[in-house]
Design a protein around this motif. Structure first.
Motif, PDB file in Angstrom:
ATOM      1  N   ILE A   7     -19.291   6.551   0.005  1.00  0.00           N
ATOM      2  CA  ILE A   7     -19.118   6.046   1.369  1.00  0.00           C
ATOM      3  C   ILE A   7     -17.896   6.720   1.967  1.00  0.00           C
ATOM      4  O   ILE A   7     -16.831   6.762   1.345  1.00  0.00           O
ATOM      5  CB  ILE A   7     -18.928   4.510   1.360  1.00  0.00           C
ATOM      6  N   HIS A   8     -18.060   7.241   3.178  1.00  0.00           N
ATOM      7  CA  HIS A   8     -16.931   7.877   3.854  1.00  0.00           C
ATOM      8  C   HIS A   8     -15.879   6.813   4.158  1.00  0.00           C
ATOM      9  O   HIS A   8     -16.174   5.766   4.727  1.00  0.00           O
ATOM     10  CB  HIS A   8     -17.383   8.572   5.139  1.00  0.00           C
ATOM     11  N   THR A   9     -14.642   7.095   3.767  1.00  0.00           N
ATOM     12  CA  THR A   9     -13.563   6.119   3.851  1.00  0.00           C
ATOM     13  C   THR A   9     -12.309   6.761   4.411  1.00  0.00           C
ATOM     14  O   THR A   9     -11.950   7.873   4.046  1.00  0.00           O
ATOM     15  CB  THR A   9     -13.258   5.555   2.440  1.00  0.00           C
ATOM     16  N   LYS A  10     -11.645   6.035   5.313  1.00  0.00           N
ATOM     17  CA  LYS A  10     -10.344   6.448   5.845  1.00  0.00           C
ATOM     18  C   LYS A  10      -9.288   5.540   5.229  1.00  0.00           C
ATOM     19  O   LYS A  10      -9.420   4.320   5.251  1.00  0.00           O
ATOM     20  CB  LYS A  10     -10.306   6.296   7.364  1.00  0.00           C
ATOM     21  N   ASP A  15       2.808   5.599   5.639  1.00  0.00           N
ATOM     22  CA  ASP A  15       2.824   6.698   6.615  1.00  0.00           C
ATOM     23  C   ASP A  15       1.985   7.898   6.180  1.00  0.00           C
ATOM     24  O   ASP A  15       2.211   9.016   6.633  1.00  0.00           O
ATOM     25  CB  ASP A  15       4.255   7.151   6.920  1.00  0.00           C
ATOM     26  N   LYS A  16       1.025   7.685   5.283  1.00  0.00           N
ATOM     27  CA  LYS A  16       0.122   8.747   4.843  1.00  0.00           C
ATOM     28  C   LYS A  16      -1.297   8.369   5.233  1.00  0.00           C
ATOM     29  O   LYS A  16      -1.627   7.186   5.339  1.00  0.00           O
ATOM     30  CB  LYS A  16       0.202   8.957   3.334  1.00  0.00           C
ATOM     31  N   LYS A  17      -2.133   9.382   5.425  1.00  0.00           N
ATOM     32  CA  LYS A  17      -3.539   9.161   5.758  1.00  0.00           C
ATOM     33  C   LYS A  17      -4.386  10.118   4.948  1.00  0.00           C
ATOM     34  O   LYS A  17      -3.969  11.226   4.629  1.00  0.00           O
ATOM     35  CB  LYS A  17      -3.785   9.388   7.245  1.00  0.00           C
ATOM     36  N   LEU A  18      -5.597   9.673   4.631  1.00  0.00           N
ATOM     37  CA  LEU A  18      -6.525  10.490   3.863  1.00  0.00           C
ATOM     38  C   LEU A  18      -7.938  10.022   4.164  1.00  0.00           C
ATOM     39  O   LEU A  18      -8.173   8.828   4.359  1.00  0.00           O
ATOM     40  CB  LEU A  18      -6.245  10.332   2.356  1.00  0.00           C
ATOM     41  N   GLU A  19      -8.863  10.953   4.234  1.00  0.00           N
ATOM     42  CA  GLU A  19     -10.277  10.634   4.376  1.00  0.00           C
ATOM     43  C   GLU A  19     -11.019  11.241   3.201  1.00  0.00           C
ATOM     44  O   GLU A  19     -10.678  12.327   2.737  1.00  0.00           O
ATOM     45  CB  GLU A  19     -10.847  11.198   5.676  1.00  0.00           C
ATOM     46  N   SER A  84     -11.800  13.337 -10.475  1.00  0.00           N
ATOM     47  CA  SER A  84     -12.685  12.528  -9.648  1.00  0.00           C
ATOM     48  C   SER A  84     -12.093  11.179  -9.271  1.00  0.00           C
ATOM     49  O   SER A  84     -12.694  10.423  -8.530  1.00  0.00           O
ATOM     50  CB  SER A  84     -14.018  12.300 -10.364  1.00  0.00           C
ATOM     51  N   ILE A  85     -10.915  10.850  -9.809  1.00  0.00           N
ATOM     52  CA  ILE A  85     -10.290   9.564  -9.518  1.00  0.00           C
ATOM     53  C   ILE A  85      -8.950   9.789  -8.826  1.00  0.00           C
ATOM     54  O   ILE A  85      -8.076  10.474  -9.345  1.00  0.00           O
ATOM     55  CB  ILE A  85     -10.104   8.724 -10.798  1.00  0.00           C
ATOM     56  N   LEU A  86      -8.828   9.212  -7.648  1.00  0.00           N
ATOM     57  CA  LEU A  86      -7.591   9.287  -6.868  1.00  0.00           C
ATOM     58  C   LEU A  86      -6.804   8.010  -7.117  1.00  0.00           C
ATOM     59  O   LEU A  86      -7.342   6.912  -6.996  1.00  0.00           O
ATOM     60  CB  LEU A  86      -7.922   9.414  -5.378  1.00  0.00           C
ATOM     61  N   ARG A  87      -5.543   8.157  -7.469  1.00  0.00           N
ATOM     62  CA  ARG A  87      -4.672   7.007  -7.681  1.00  0.00           C
ATOM     63  C   ARG A  87      -3.608   6.991  -6.598  1.00  0.00           C
ATOM     64  O   ARG A  87      -2.944   7.989  -6.342  1.00  0.00           O
ATOM     65  CB  ARG A  87      -4.002   7.096  -9.045  1.00  0.00           C
ATOM     66  N   ILE A  88      -3.452   5.819  -5.983  1.00  0.00           N
ATOM     67  CA  ILE A  88      -2.427   5.615  -4.965  1.00  0.00           C
ATOM     68  C   ILE A  88      -1.643   4.368  -5.347  1.00  0.00           C
ATOM     69  O   ILE A  88      -2.234   3.321  -5.601  1.00  0.00           O
ATOM     70  CB  ILE A  88      -3.049   5.426  -3.553  1.00  0.00           C
ATOM     71  N   ASN A  89      -0.332   4.466  -5.397  1.00  0.00           N
ATOM     72  CA  ASN A  89       0.535   3.313  -5.625  1.00  0.00           C
ATOM     73  C   ASN A  89       1.232   2.989  -4.311  1.00  0.00           C
ATOM     74  O   ASN A  89       1.904   3.848  -3.743  1.00  0.00           O
ATOM     75  CB  ASN A  89       1.577   3.602  -6.699  1.00  0.00           C
ATOM     76  N   SER A  90       1.079   1.763  -3.847  1.00  0.00           N
ATOM     77  CA  SER A  90       1.692   1.361  -2.588  1.00  0.00           C
ATOM     78  C   SER A  90       1.732  -0.163  -2.522  1.00  0.00           C
ATOM     79  O   SER A  90       0.939  -0.839  -3.168  1.00  0.00           O
ATOM     80  CB  SER A  90       0.869   1.904  -1.409  1.00  0.00           C
ATOM     81  N   THR A  94      -4.508   0.247   3.864  1.00  0.00           N
ATOM     82  CA  THR A  94      -5.613  -0.132   4.743  1.00  0.00           C
ATOM     83  C   THR A  94      -6.720   0.890   4.591  1.00  0.00           C
ATOM     84  O   THR A  94      -6.460   2.090   4.524  1.00  0.00           O
ATOM     85  CB  THR A  94      -5.149  -0.186   6.216  1.00  0.00           C
ATOM     86  N   MET A  95      -7.960   0.394   4.520  1.00  0.00           N
ATOM     87  CA  MET A  95      -9.096   1.302   4.433  1.00  0.00           C
ATOM     88  C   MET A  95     -10.154   0.898   5.442  1.00  0.00           C
ATOM     89  O   MET A  95     -10.342  -0.275   5.730  1.00  0.00           O
ATOM     90  CB  MET A  95      -9.681   1.351   3.026  1.00  0.00           C
ATOM     91  N   GLU A  96     -10.784   1.912   6.007  1.00  0.00           N
ATOM     92  CA  GLU A  96     -11.919   1.727   6.921  1.00  0.00           C
ATOM     93  C   GLU A  96     -13.076   2.518   6.355  1.00  0.00           C
ATOM     94  O   GLU A  96     -12.896   3.647   5.899  1.00  0.00           O
ATOM     95  CB  GLU A  96     -11.597   2.268   8.310  1.00  0.00           C
TER      96      GLU A  96
END
Length: 132
Positions: A7-10, A15-19, A84-90, A94-96
């Motif tokens: 699923i396409h996700t934003k 202060d970072k963004k990724l799609e 294949s796995i993205l890890r984000i620590n925060s 927020t995701m759309e």
């Protein structure tokens, strides 16, 4: 697992963004949950950060194998990582999504979160999650 489709996700955090296109996402505040499904070797529940694991395009058998091994103590994200796995620590993310998704809390479906397109995840106190 067979019906999972990317699923396409934003994403936005710190202060970072990724799609990107993702099969699934797991959010945790410790090294494992759900009777021992392990995510990472270096989780720290006291660091005031949530850990997000976004699973991108991956062969379904590989994903099943990773989940099976995760239940036996081998984390989804091993020492060498996983492309294949993205890890984000925060502390907040927020995701759309382009399509409605469902959110589970503590391994249980939540009726009020059954077809959402936007969610914000953040820590609320020591061990609670606030999902909007």
């Amino acid at each position: 697992i067979q019906s999972l489709k990317p699923i396409h996700t934003k994403l936005s955090w710190d202060d970072k963004k990724l799609e990107g296109n993702f099969l699934m996402m797991v959010c945790a505040n410790g090294p494992y949950f759900s009777n021992g499904l392990h995510f990472s070797l270096d989780s720290d529940p006291t660091d005031s950060l949530l850990e997000f694991f976004f699973v991108g395009k991956m062969n379904k058998m590989r994903l099943l194998t990773k989940l099976f091994l995760g239940k036996r103590g081998n984390p989804l994200l091993g020492k060498s990582g996983e492309r294949s796995i993205l890890r984000i620590n925060s502390s907040k993310l927020t995701m759309e999504t382009a399509s409605p998704i469902w959110v589970m809390r503590d391994g249980e479906m939540s009726g009020d979160l059954a077809a959402i397109r936007q969610a914000t995840f953040e820590l609320d106190g020591d061990c609670q999650f606030l999902i909007k």
